[in-house]
Scaffold this active site. Structure first.
Site, short mmCIF file in Angstrom:
data_model
loop_
_atom_site.label_atom_id
_atom_site.label_comp_id
_atom_site.label_asym_id
_atom_site.label_seq_id
_atom_site.Cartn_x
_atom_site.Cartn_y
_atom_site.Cartn_z
N PRO A 92 31.00 44.39 61.47
CA PRO A 92 31.95 44.35 60.75
C PRO A 92 31.89 43.82 59.35
CG PRO A 92 32.62 42.68 62.18
CD PRO A 92 31.07 43.52 62.69
N ASP A 131 35.67 42.41 59.73
CA ASP A 131 35.60 40.60 59.84
C ASP A 131 36.62 39.86 58.90
OD1 ASP A 131 34.31 38.61 61.08
OD2 ASP A 131 32.71 38.54 59.55
N TRP A 580 31.32 34.12 63.71
CA TRP A 580 30.20 35.07 64.31
C TRP A 580 30.70 35.57 65.95
CZ3 TRP A 580 27.24 37.77 61.50
CH2 TRP A 580 26.81 37.12 60.11
N GLN A 616 21.13 39.61 59.37
CA GLN A 616 21.97 39.53 60.34
C GLN A 616 21.27 39.05 61.61
OE1 GLN A 616 25.14 39.81 60.47
NE2 GLN A 616 25.16 39.94 58.30
N TRP A 620 24.95 38.53 63.48
CA TRP A 620 25.43 39.36 64.58
C TRP A 620 24.30 39.76 65.76
CZ3 TRP A 620 26.07 45.08 64.71
CH2 TRP A 620 27.27 45.43 65.37
N LYS A 662 16.78 39.13 42.81
CA LYS A 662 17.91 39.33 43.52
C LYS A 662 19.14 39.50 42.86
CE LYS A 662 20.21 36.52 47.28
NZ LYS A 662 20.43 35.23 47.72
N LYS A 665 26.01 37.89 41.05
CA LYS A 665 27.03 37.40 40.01
C LYS A 665 26.50 36.95 38.87
CE LYS A 665 31.05 37.89 43.06
NZ LYS A 665 32.02 37.37 43.90
#
Length: 1127
Positions: A92, A131, A580, A616, A620, A662, A665
RNA sequence: GGGCCAUUAGCUCAGGUGGUUAGAGCGCACGCCUGAUAAGCGUGAGGUCCGAGGUUCAACUCCUCGAUGGCCCA
């Protein structure tokens, strides 16, 4: 089913406004029907105008899909049990941030394998998830409300704060759902699981209680970076922002070993630290078990010895230390373990546990200090872990404000950092200080207030994953990872070093930890595993508005008298759990298991497929495995030693900007996915993301590459449909029994169908093995290279007719190629392929048909049109055509060298093929006309050794010779390469040929060398590896005339177009020029007239008087052309 | 400090078990075609395979060390 009108919502009318479209119709009909207009018996294949942007086309498909509720249909396919299941679990995302371009990658990967499996005949359950808990959400709200840390939140009020969090989660939900739809991620977003919902939380409570009852959930300590001013722990990404270079003390101390053998020589061990203030809480020393430690004695003073790592002696004792010190012993670190010593400072009393003991630890470094590390379990993660392993005493003489207790001598009440100089002074007094200096290193500071952070042990709840780490590793070995090294390396290594999972957070917005404990005696604890249990324990109904979140769950109404001691009150502990844990519980919590849907979970656990980013690995991928393994047989199909909760994982890497930076913002280089959709469309974006590089390497997002790669490819595909197929088929071809069988079609058609079958098989195998890049590339290459560059180009003229077998064969072949290709590409480019497939088949969505034609899975409705024919590749034909194409390429290069335009016919091409087998060789002969036409030569010959044109040369095969000659291989190869043409001819006849190198004689076998035929003589030769093409550049008068005739046709056609004539208009043509031109025109008058649709051709020496005269240059000749419409 | 990955033509990438002259697409140059034309096709020029050692008759490929970039963890 075959109604051609069904929903074809895109541009039916010809974009060119009745211009060429209509006139072509005239022309074509004129050709096939002698001028009589034939009624169109079937509505046309919809046109695909070039000015319809990808974005516009996709938006129209989206509208159509919406009308058809196609996502629901896809999800329902086989849900009645008619298909085997292939289960996908969605990791999620949080919806409180804008979806970015990297999400498009994630969605594409998730979608495409599911889409493929549906086409392969599976039912693919795939529930979306959100999530919704955790620190990122809290931080977002903190910022919005301008709250300062935890004090700020509590002052603001937890009830309202959590309410804000709950709303904040959905800030971008609408945009998320729009984007998901836009990029065609077909998943069940109508019934998503949401981690903050009561049902979801109740399932987690069940899981936590199950773990608790198994003794797998306990309270312990965790070392966290902690800001003593803000009074809060910092998460790792916060810490990462605040590293700074500082100068810290570098202190060596020499501690006395406790003398277990009675009085004797004083033995001291040298210890290094950069945090003297932690010496107060020293509990142990650590050495590396495999490192060599020397015990040395000063030559000038024999009253004590000193122990340190031998590799550090130069640095610590100074170069040449061996002249000043005697080495008394050498110990391996492991031998020192267990020895006791006297701690440097005794201001804090030891609680239970071992202390003042040497332990062996792998993490000890031989690169700095003395090779002996001081351990203070409350103030370092390694120290803490070692403390756990060796049950060391735990001293934490620093309070939450970072101060020592006021009653402590010397440093009482001091801030921890300020204690360093006082402690160094004290060490000197106590004669344990060996050396004090400073060292520069990186140290973390609070990003908010610049206070140096403290690694500080905090109370935390843990899942005892170390108790079943072996089971996790075992389950992991059964998982199929793409790429494999992520599973065995990144994830496998991580599992090996597994430590207990700290699942609690001292925060507000999260699933509350369902542990209640007695306020009189906190060992009276219980876990609550359901809302019903809670209601019974508290002795009251839940009520309609029951919310298990803080602060409600911590209110008095959910407390009760302790049933053990009857003195205290049972209250919930204050913590919430790690988000998590929320997402890792989705395999069962998404279905409110075990309270509901037990059958469903029994069927859909474990997942066949999951896909997430590399970040992840510790997230996850771990939490799914850790929870499932911990629960064991409380979940279906999940006893100890069974499978992991997922059978296959595809791991993709991050998306970076075009320069490899990368996206962030702060850099301002983030890519707005909506702008990308507008410019390139979802198909091209998806195709780029999948095909440009393997998805598990970091991907540079470069729109130029999209444009020149994926978009260009899709334009070619559109052109093949529109320009090569539909615009001609619309004059009256559609698949029918009149089309010749594939076996009766020209070899060119058989070849492209054979290639199609091979590509179909390759794409299927690649996708089955989770190699999306391989599959996409195989199909793209086929369309581009085989279909566009070769098949359609050579077959072009066959589409100008409708009725001949030859034309019907071409239409049927291209129709088949396009239809099947759409299926193969559907997982990557779901929009265009669906549009096209519906047109080609009369309405079938590409997403509901079989991926490959000979699919064996249970039969489902699919179009029979054009499908079901032989789908087997013909390797010999492929090889033969490859040879023809290579020769064509060499021939063209030869023509370029000879500087003779392809338009100028030449008499002869002599060529030599590469090594191909007999079956392919037999197939080359019938393909020769293709080669002749392509190179515009009258005759193609294949050279033999006997030809004067050919000489033989040998090329040594190092691989074979290396086995025989070893060191002498280069000499042997040179000898082979030097063999003369006669010898090689003899070798070809089978006579023995020997080479002699350094006295070693060897009879050559066919494997030892390749014989190359080289051309010689007056021909222009181009050699490409071992094949060559030699062209006779002689232009005879007859060839010249033919070339001129071709030129005249070409110029006339151009003139027709410039004059604005319709392609079907008849003309009267006049040609004037030198004798060479008029002669050629005369000779080829008939042919020219046919090509340019001239009713008559007038050939004169000059035509000054005529109007519309155009002068054209034909190489070195000048001619004049005039044409007028024959009305 | 540790783990994993990457580094091959201007760009994006291919290069089983070591084997002759390292490939493709795009871009670029030159050219063809003008009935796929807001298209289509051909030919060509581009490379110290990140660096240094080593193993081997032979290294883009295997080993060691290092550099740069990325991710994760300390």
């Amino acid at each position: 089913m075959h109604s051609r009108n069904a929903g074809a919502g895109v541009a039916r009318e010809d974009s060119r406004g009745g211009g060429q479209g209509g006139t072509k119709s005239h022309r074509t009909r004129a050709r096939c029907g002698g001028g009589a207009l034939m009624p169109v018996t079937k509505p046309p294949y919809a046109t695909l105008p070039a000015d319809l942007s990808a974005n516009a086309l996709e938006e129209q498909m989206l509208a159509r899909w919406r009308d058809e509720q196609i996502v629901d249909k896809a999800l329902a396919l086989g849900a009645d049990g008619s298909r085997p299941s292939w289960v996908f679990y969605d990791g999620p995302p949080t919806a409180n941030g804008r979806p970015g371009i990297h999400h498009v990658l994630a969605r594409t990967v998730k979608d495409l394998f599911c889409r493929y499996r549906v086409m392969k005949g599976y039912h693919v359950p795939r529930k979306a998830g959100w999530d919704t808990h955790g620190l990122p959400v809290e931080i977002e709200v903190e910022k919005a409300l301008k709250l300062d840390g935890k004090q700020g939140i509590e002052a603001y009020g937890i009830e309202e704060f959590n309410k804000q969090c709950r709303d904040s989660v959905w800030k971008y939900r609408e945009e998320w759902e729009r984007l998901v739809e836009r990029v065609a991620h077909w998943q069940d977003y109508k019934h998503p699981y949401v981690t903050y919902e009561n049902n979801y939380i109740e399932s987690e409570w069940w899981a936590l209680k199950t773990l608790f009852d198994k003794g797998l959930l306990y309270r312990g300590h965790k070392i966290l970076p902690y800001c003593s001013r803000c009074g809060t722990s910092l998460s790792s990404h916060e810490v990462a922002q605040g590293y700074d270079e500082v100068e810290d003390p570098s202190v060596f101390i020499a501690l006395d070993l406790q003398n277990e053998d009675g009085p004797g020589t004083r033995r001291r061990i040298l210890v290094w630290t950069t945090t003297p203030w932690t010496l107060v809480s020293n509990a142990a020393l650590a050495v590396h078990p495999d490192l060599v430690y020397v015990e040395v004695q000063k030559k000038t003073g024999r009253d004590w010895t000193l122990i340190l790592a031998e590799s550090r002696a130069d640095a610590v004792l100074g170069a040449g230390w061996e002249e000043r010190w005697d080495v008394m012993h050498r110990h391996r670190g492991a031998e020192l373990a267990g020895k006791k010593y006297h701690r440097p400072l005794d201001w804090a009393e030891y609680p239970d546990g071992h202390h003042e003991i040497i332990v062996a630890e792998e993490f000890v470094s031989a690169d700095d200090g003395s090779g002996v590390v001081h351990m203070s379990p409350a103030f370092g993660a390694d120290d803490y872990a070692a403390g756990q392993r060796h049950t060391l005493a735990f001293l934490q003489p620093v309070n939450a404000r970072g101060e020592f207790p006021p009653e402590m001598p010397v440093i009482g009440g001091k801030f921890f950092k300020d204690a360093d100089p006082l402690i160094i002074e004290e060490l000197k007094k106590r004669d344990v200080l060996w050396k004090a200096g400073t060292v520069k290193h990186q140290y973390p500071f609070c990003w908010r207030c610049d206070t140096p952070l403290l690694y500080y042990a905090r109370t935390s709840w843990f899942v005892r994953t170390t108790a079943y780490a072996d089971d996790m590793m075992k389950r992991n070995t059964a998982v199929s990872w793409t790429p494999p090294e992520t599973g065995s390396g990144r994830f496998g290594e991580w599992l090996k070093n597994n430590i207990d999972w700290a699942v609690s957070r001292d925060r507000y917005w999260g699933t509350p930890l369902p542990v209640w404990q007695c306020d009189a005696d906190e060992t009276h604890r219980m876990a609550i595993g359901s809302f019903d249990e809670l209601s019974k324990a508290a002795g009251k109904p839940l009520g309609a508005k029951f919310d298990p979140h803080k602060p409600y769950i911590d209110a008095d109404e959910w407390s009760w008298k302790c049933t053990v001691c009857a003195k205290g009150t049972m209250r919930r502990v204050s913590e919430v759990i790690d988000a998590w844990f929320d997402s890792g519980a989705m395999s069962f919590a998404q279905w409110h298991y075990p309270f509901e849907n037990v059958d469903r979970v029994t069927q859909e656990f474990p997942a066949d497929y999951i896909a997430e980013g590399v970040d992840q690995t510790r997230g996850w991928f771990y939490s799914l495995l850790a929870i499932a393994t911990g629960l064991g047989d409380a979940l279906p199909n999940n006893a100890a030693g069974s499978a992991s909760p997922y059978r296959h994982v595809v791991v993709h890497d991050l998306v970076r900007d075009a320069k490899g930076q990368k996206m962030s913002k702060s850099r301002g280089n983030s890519v707005n996915p909506w702008e990308v959709m507008e410019r390139h469309g979802a198909d091209a974006t998806r195709l780029f993301l999948v095909a440009s590089s393997q998805m598990w390497v970091p991907k540079n997002f470069d729109e130029t590459v999209i444009r020149e790669g994926a978009s260009r490819f899709l334009i070619t595909l559109r052109n093949l449909y529109q320009g090569a197929f539909a615009q001609y088929a619309n004059f009256g071809w559609s698949p029918s029994a009149k089309d010749p069988n594939p076996a009766d079609r020209p070899l060119l058609d058989q070849w492209v169908l054979s290639r199609l079958a091979s590509v179909e098989q390759a794409a299927d195998q690649h996708l089955d093995a989770f190699d999306a890049t391989g599959a996409a590339r195989a199909v793209m290459q086929f369309i581009d290279d085989d279909v566009s560059k070769w098949y359609v180009r050579l077959a072009k003229r066959r589409f100008y007719d409708l009725e001949s077998d030859d034309s019907r064969a071409a239409f049927a072949t291209l129709h088949e190629v396009l239809t099947v290709s759409c299926r193969l590409l559907a997982p990557f480019a779901p929009f265009l392929t669906d549009w096209m497939h519906r047109e080609l088949t009369g309405g079938d969505s590409v997403h509901f048909v079989d991926y490959v034609r000979n699919q064996s899975a249970a039969g489902r409705g699919q179009s029979a049109v054009g499908i079901g024919q032989s789908a087997v590749g013909n390797a010999a034909l492929d090889a033969a055509m490859a040879e023809i194409r290579a020769l064509a390429s060499a021939g063209r290069a030869a023509r370029e060298t000879a500087k003779v335009n392809v338009r100028q016919p030449l008499s002869k091409l002599v060529c030599v093929t590469g090594p191909i087998d007999a079956a392919a060789r037999a197939l080359i002969e019938p393909l020769v006309p293709i080669l002749a036409a392509e190179l515009n030569v009258k005759v193609v010959e294949f050279a033999t050794s006997a030809d004067a044109l050919v000489s033989l040369e040998a090329k040594a095969n190092f691989r074979a010779l290396g086995k025989v000659f070893g060191k002498e291989t280069p000499l042997a190869a040179a000898a082979v390469n030097a063999l003369g043409a006669d010898t090689l001819a003899a070798f070809e006849r089978g006579e023995p040929v020997l080479v002699n190198v350094e006295g070693r004689e060897h009879r050559l076998t066919v494997d030892d060398l390749t014989i190359v035929r080289k051309a010689s003589g007056a021909f222009v030769v181009h050699q490409e590896g071992i094949l060559f093409a030699a062209i006779d550049p002689t232009v005879t008068p007859a060839l010249r005339a033919e070339g001129i005739a071709r030129e005249l046709v070409s110029r006339t056609q151009r003139l027709r177009k410039e004059t604005g004539l319709e392609v079907s208009d008849r003309i009267i043509l006049r040609i004037a020029g030198p004798a060479l031109v008029t002669g050629a025109a005369e000779t080829h008058r008939q042919w020219i007239a046919g090509e340019v649709l001239a009713r008559s051709i007038e050939i004169t020496e000059s035509m000054a008087s005529a109007t519309n005269v155009v002068t054209v240059e034909l190489d070195d000749l000048t001619a004049q052309l005039a044409l007028s419409k024959d009305s």
